[in-house]
Design a protein around this motif. Structure first.
Motif, PDB file in Angstrom:
ATOM      1  N   LEU A   1       0.814  -1.217   0.000  1.00 13.60           N
ATOM      2  CA  LEU A   1       0.000   0.000   0.000  1.00 13.60           C
ATOM      3  C   LEU A   1       0.850   1.272   0.000  1.00 13.60           C
ATOM      4  O   LEU A   1       0.407   2.314  -0.467  1.00 13.60           O
ATOM      5  CB  LEU A   1      -0.947   0.003   1.204  1.00 13.60           C
ATOM      6  CG  LEU A   1      -1.996  -1.116   1.186  1.00 13.60           C
ATOM      7  CD1 LEU A   1      -2.773  -1.150   2.492  1.00 13.60           C
ATOM      8  CD2 LEU A   1      -2.956  -0.929   0.009  1.00 13.60           C
ATOM      9  N   SER A   2       2.068   1.178   0.530  1.00  6.75           N
ATOM     10  CA  SER A   2       2.952   2.365   0.532  1.00  6.75           C
ATOM     11  C   SER A   2       3.891   2.375  -0.666  1.00  6.75           C
ATOM     12  O   SER A   2       4.542   3.384  -0.934  1.00  6.75           O
ATOM     13  CB  SER A   2       3.777   2.392   1.817  1.00  6.75           C
ATOM     14  OG  SER A   2       4.674   1.286   1.851  1.00  6.75           O
ATOM     15  N   CYS A   3       3.948   1.243  -1.385  1.00  3.27           N
ATOM     16  CA  CYS A   3       4.891   1.088  -2.506  1.00  3.27           C
ATOM     17  C   CYS A   3       6.331   1.301  -2.033  1.00  3.27           C
ATOM     18  O   CYS A   3       7.160   1.870  -2.764  1.00  3.27           O
ATOM     19  CB  CYS A   3       4.543   2.023  -3.655  1.00  3.27           C
ATOM     20  SG  CYS A   3       3.017   1.555  -4.502  1.00  3.27           S
ATOM     21  N   LYS A   4       6.598   0.893  -0.787  1.00  6.59           N
ATOM     22  CA  LYS A   4       7.957   0.937  -0.247  1.00  6.59           C
ATOM     23  C   LYS A   4       8.296  -0.469   0.228  1.00  6.59           C
ATOM     24  O   LYS A   4       7.708  -0.961   1.177  1.00  6.59           O
ATOM     25  CB  LYS A   4       8.052   1.928   0.914  1.00  6.59           C
ATOM     26  CG  LYS A   4       7.823   3.380   0.492  1.00  6.59           C
ATOM     27  CD  LYS A   4       7.845   4.306   1.683  1.00  6.59           C
ATOM     28  CE  LYS A   4       7.607   5.742   1.228  1.00  6.59           C
ATOM     29  NZ  LYS A   4       7.507   6.676   2.391  1.00  6.59           N
ATOM     30  N   GLY A   5       9.224  -1.107  -0.439  1.00  4.35           N
ATOM     31  CA  GLY A   5       9.548  -2.484  -0.116  1.00  4.35           C
ATOM     32  C   GLY A   5       8.880  -3.444  -1.077  1.00  4.35           C
ATOM     33  O   GLY A   5       8.119  -3.043  -1.954  1.00  4.35           O
ATOM     34  N   ASP A   6       9.204  -4.726  -0.929  1.00  4.31           N
ATOM     35  CA  ASP A   6       8.710  -5.765  -1.825  1.00  4.31           C
ATOM     36  C   ASP A   6       7.654  -6.597  -1.101  1.00  4.31           C
ATOM     37  O   ASP A   6       7.958  -7.266  -0.103  1.00  4.31           O
ATOM     38  CB  ASP A   6       9.878  -6.646  -2.275  1.00  4.31           C
ATOM     39  CG  ASP A   6       9.482  -7.595  -3.397  1.00  4.31           C
ATOM     40  OD1 ASP A   6       8.419  -8.238  -3.268  1.00  4.31           O
ATOM     41  OD2 ASP A   6      10.228  -7.695  -4.383  1.00  4.31           O
ATOM     42  N   ALA A   7       6.414  -6.545  -1.604  1.00  3.47           N
ATOM     43  CA  ALA A   7       5.324  -7.269  -0.950  1.00  3.47           C
ATOM     44  C   ALA A   7       5.571  -8.771  -0.943  1.00  3.47           C
ATOM     45  O   ALA A   7       5.252  -9.461   0.039  1.00  3.47           O
ATOM     46  CB  ALA A   7       4.011  -6.950  -1.655  1.00  3.47           C
ATOM     47  N   PHE A   8       6.146  -9.292  -2.013  1.00  2.00           N
ATOM     48  CA  PHE A   8       6.367 -10.737  -2.097  1.00  2.00           C
ATOM     49  C   PHE A   8       7.455 -11.171  -1.114  1.00  2.00           C
ATOM     50  O   PHE A   8       7.348 -12.224  -0.475  1.00  2.00           O
ATOM     51  CB  PHE A   8       6.745 -11.114  -3.525  1.00  2.00           C
ATOM     52  CG  PHE A   8       6.654 -12.585  -3.808  1.00  2.00           C
ATOM     53  CD1 PHE A   8       5.517 -13.310  -3.491  1.00  2.00           C
ATOM     54  CD2 PHE A   8       7.712 -13.257  -4.410  1.00  2.00           C
ATOM     55  CE1 PHE A   8       5.422 -14.675  -3.756  1.00  2.00           C
ATOM     56  CE2 PHE A   8       7.635 -14.611  -4.690  1.00  2.00           C
ATOM     57  CZ  PHE A   8       6.493 -15.321  -4.353  1.00  2.00           C
ATOM     58  N   ASP A   9       8.492 -10.352  -0.974  1.00  2.89           N
ATOM     59  CA  ASP A   9       9.526 -10.657   0.012  1.00  2.89           C
ATOM     60  C   ASP A   9       8.960 -10.652   1.414  1.00  2.89           C
ATOM     61  O   ASP A   9       9.367 -11.456   2.269  1.00  2.89           O
ATOM     62  CB  ASP A   9      10.666  -9.636  -0.087  1.00  2.89           C
ATOM     63  CG  ASP A   9      11.636  -9.972  -1.209  1.00  2.89           C
ATOM     64  OD1 ASP A   9      11.536 -11.089  -1.748  1.00  2.89           O
ATOM     65  OD2 ASP A   9      12.462  -9.110  -1.545  1.00  2.89           O
ATOM     66  N   ALA A  10       8.026  -9.725   1.677  1.00  2.00           N
ATOM     67  CA  ALA A  10       7.399  -9.672   3.005  1.00  2.00           C
ATOM     68  C   ALA A  10       6.634 -10.951   3.295  1.00  2.00           C
ATOM     69  O   ALA A  10       6.658 -11.460   4.421  1.00  2.00           O
ATOM     70  CB  ALA A  10       6.477  -8.464   3.090  1.00  2.00           C
ATOM     71  N   LEU A  11       5.967 -11.493   2.281  1.00  2.06           N
ATOM     72  CA  LEU A  11       5.241 -12.754   2.472  1.00  2.06           C
ATOM     73  C   LEU A  11       6.205 -13.898   2.789  1.00  2.06           C
ATOM     74  O   LEU A  11       5.865 -14.833   3.515  1.00  2.06           O
ATOM     75  CB  LEU A  11       4.443 -13.093   1.210  1.00  2.06           C
ATOM     76  CG  LEU A  11       3.098 -12.397   1.034  1.00  2.06           C
ATOM     77  CD1 LEU A  11       2.493 -12.776  -0.312  1.00  2.06           C
ATOM     78  CD2 LEU A  11       2.134 -12.751   2.160  1.00  2.06           C
ATOM     79  N   LYS A  12       7.395 -13.820   2.237  1.00  2.00           N
ATOM     80  CA  LYS A  12       8.397 -14.876   2.480  1.00  2.00           C
ATOM     81  C   LYS A  12       9.144 -14.656   3.788  1.00  2.00           C
ATOM     82  O   LYS A  12      10.050 -15.411   4.125  1.00  2.00           O
ATOM     83  CB  LYS A  12       9.380 -14.921   1.307  1.00  2.00           C
ATOM     84  CG  LYS A  12       8.737 -15.389   0.007  1.00  2.00           C
ATOM     85  CD  LYS A  12       9.742 -15.587  -1.113  1.00  2.00           C
ATOM     86  CE  LYS A  12      10.268 -14.291  -1.659  1.00  2.00           C
ATOM     87  NZ  LYS A  12      11.104 -14.466  -2.848  1.00  2.00           N
ATOM     88  N   GLY A  13       8.767 -13.554   4.508  1.00  2.00           N
ATOM     89  CA  GLY A  13       9.450 -13.267   5.766  1.00  2.00           C
ATOM     90  C   GLY A  13      10.755 -12.561   5.556  1.00  2.00           C
ATOM     91  O   GLY A  13      11.670 -12.636   6.382  1.00  2.00           O
ATOM     92  N   GLY A  14      10.862 -11.812   4.440  1.00  7.65           N
ATOM     93  CA  GLY A  14      12.125 -11.163   4.105  1.00  7.65           C
ATOM     94  C   GLY A  14      12.290  -9.819   4.772  1.00  7.65           C
ATOM     95  O   GLY A  14      11.687  -9.507   5.801  1.00  7.65           O
TER      96      GLY A  14
END
Length: 465
Positions: free
Chosen positions: A449-462
């Protein structure tokens, strides 16, 4: 000019050919060449304003044709070798000039009106939103053809050479090209750091307009006024050249077009955001409960309301108090290259989004879930393929309890690639404790939602967690 004179002029001039060529060229471009003008909500037969803007954009080619035909018409007295004889008649020069210019103006304006009428018929069938805000766009377009032709007639009479018509048409094409390229563009750096260009004030001297990229965008009133001043000055110079008999008179005849250019540049806006503006009336929202669309697309609300409410219900069940509470068509018009702006409390969508455009029924619910969870961060006007597309099915699968292929994901090879990337992450996510799942989903939404960071990496716990 009475009907008898008009009939004679139509028989003895090239005016009918000018109108016919302009109309057939425009229709050939629109119907034989595939392009953006046939796609989505901005198709030239989808809405009144889109139809008017697409037909105006064709002036990029049609205006040079009108100028060239005008120059050819302006050579008529020279070709007849009766110029000196005609000057001895008691009829004033402006009278003879008005007959030729009037006939050419009528045929070109009629050709453009027919082009608009051809587009208006399917528009009537495709939209319930009827308004007259598009009319100034088309009226200025017709005026541009007339002014270009009259200017061409004047130049043709002042410079009676067989080379004048092709040279003038080529010069007009160079003018429209430059107005849409180097001279008419200003280089900028987008918020994401990439170089880009945007139209400047000088570009509005071109009778053609930019390609239509947003259904809610129209031209501002100051653009109509400035362009009308410029075109009236151009037509006045053309007519003055038609009646001018001496070099000094021809030099003075240039005054209206120069004055028109100066006045127009004083009136025309310099900020691109004041050139192409949001049509506030078209962007007004029409709602069915928490699901809203713009007035332009009000006919699509009935099909969207059910899936929209279902998506909100599912999101509330999965996210609780953090879930969005409404679904709304996105009315923000941002410059090309800028970062999209999303909301935690509202699912924003565009009917031209691939996953929305391709979805119906239950798939539309999945598509809205995807827009609510991972709306996409590709810069405006650009396309991308990567983390957001991989994260969307995982996020939607987490809400639904099962991994699903989303609509509008393109060819089968792309679907297989998305599935290959998403399935391991989905399997890992479902195996985690509920609290850890929520933590990763929250991190994914924060990045998406902020377009800061990678959403897919966040799902992988990155790193975005």
């Amino acid at each position: 000019m009475n009907i008898r004179v008009l009939r004679i002029e139509l028989k003895r001039s090239i005016a009918p050919w000018a109108g016919a060529v302009v109309l057939t060229t425009a229709l050939a471009f629109l119907y034989l060449i595939p392009g953006q003008h046939w796609r989505g909500t901005t198709a030239w037969t989808a809405q009144w304003t889109s139809m008017a803007l697409w037909t105006r954009s064709l002036l990029f080619y049609l205006w040079p044709l009108a100028v060239g035909f005008g120059a050819l018409q302006g050579l008529r007295d020279h070709r007849s070798k009766m110029s000196e004889l005609l000057t001895t008649t008691p009829r004033p020069a402006w009278h003879r000039a008005a007959k030729g210019a009037g006939t050419t103006a009528i045929t070109l304006a009629s050709a453009f009106a027919l082009l608009v009428l051809v587009g208006a018929v399917p528009v009537l069938a495709n939209t319930d939103y009827t308004h007259l805000g598009w009319l100034p766009i088309s009226l200025v377009g017709a005026l541009a053809l007339v002014a270009g032709a009259v200017l061409g007639m004047g130049v043709g009479r002042a410079l009676p050479s067989a080379l004048t018509p092709p040279a003038l048409a080529m010069g007009a094409l160079v003018f429209t090209t430059l107005m849409h390229m180097s001279l008419g563009r200003t280089e900028t750096i987008t918020a994401t750091g990439f170089p880009s260009t945007e139209p400047n004030r000088v570009s509005l001297l071109s009778p053609a307009v930019e390609e239509v990229r947003e259904a809610l965008v129209t031209l501002s009133a100051s653009v109509h006024v400035g362009q009308t001043i410029w075109l009236l000055g151009m037509a006045a110079t053309g007519f003055a050249l038609l009646v001018a008999a001496t070099p000094r008179a021809r030099l003075i005849a240039l005054t209206p077009v120069l004055a028109g250019a100066v006045l127009a540049l004083l009136v025309l806006p310099s900020d691109p955001r004041r050139m192409y503006v949001v049509d506030e009336a078209a962007a007004e929202l029409v709602c069915d409960g928490p699901v809203c669309v713009t007035k332009t697309h009000q006919a699509r609300l009935a099909d969207l309301a059910g899936p929209g409410k279902a998506a909100l219900h599912l999101l509330h069940g999965a996210l609780g108090s953090q879930a969005p509470v409404s679904v709304r068509e996105n009315t923000a018009v941002l410059p090309n290259g800028s970062t999209p702006q999303w909301s935690r409390k509202t699912v924003l969508f565009d009917f031209d989004d691939d996953i929305i455009a391709a979805a119906k029924g239950e798939e539309l619910t999945w598509a809205l879930l995807a827009k609510g969870m991972v709306p996409g961060c590709a810069p405006v006007g650009w396309s991308s393929f990567g983390g957001d597309e991989f994260a969307q099915p995982v996020a939607v699968g987490w809400v639904l309890g099962d991994l699903r292929s989303l609509p509008g994901t393109g060819a089968e090879s792309l679907r297989r690639k998305i599935d290959a990337e998403a399935r391991p992450v989905w399997t890992e996510l479902k195996a985690l404790p509920r609290a850890e799942q929520l933590s990763r989903i929250d991190a994914m939404r924060a990045a998406a939602l902020s377009c800061k960071g990678d959403a897919f990496d966040a799902l992988k716990g990155g790193a975005s967690r």
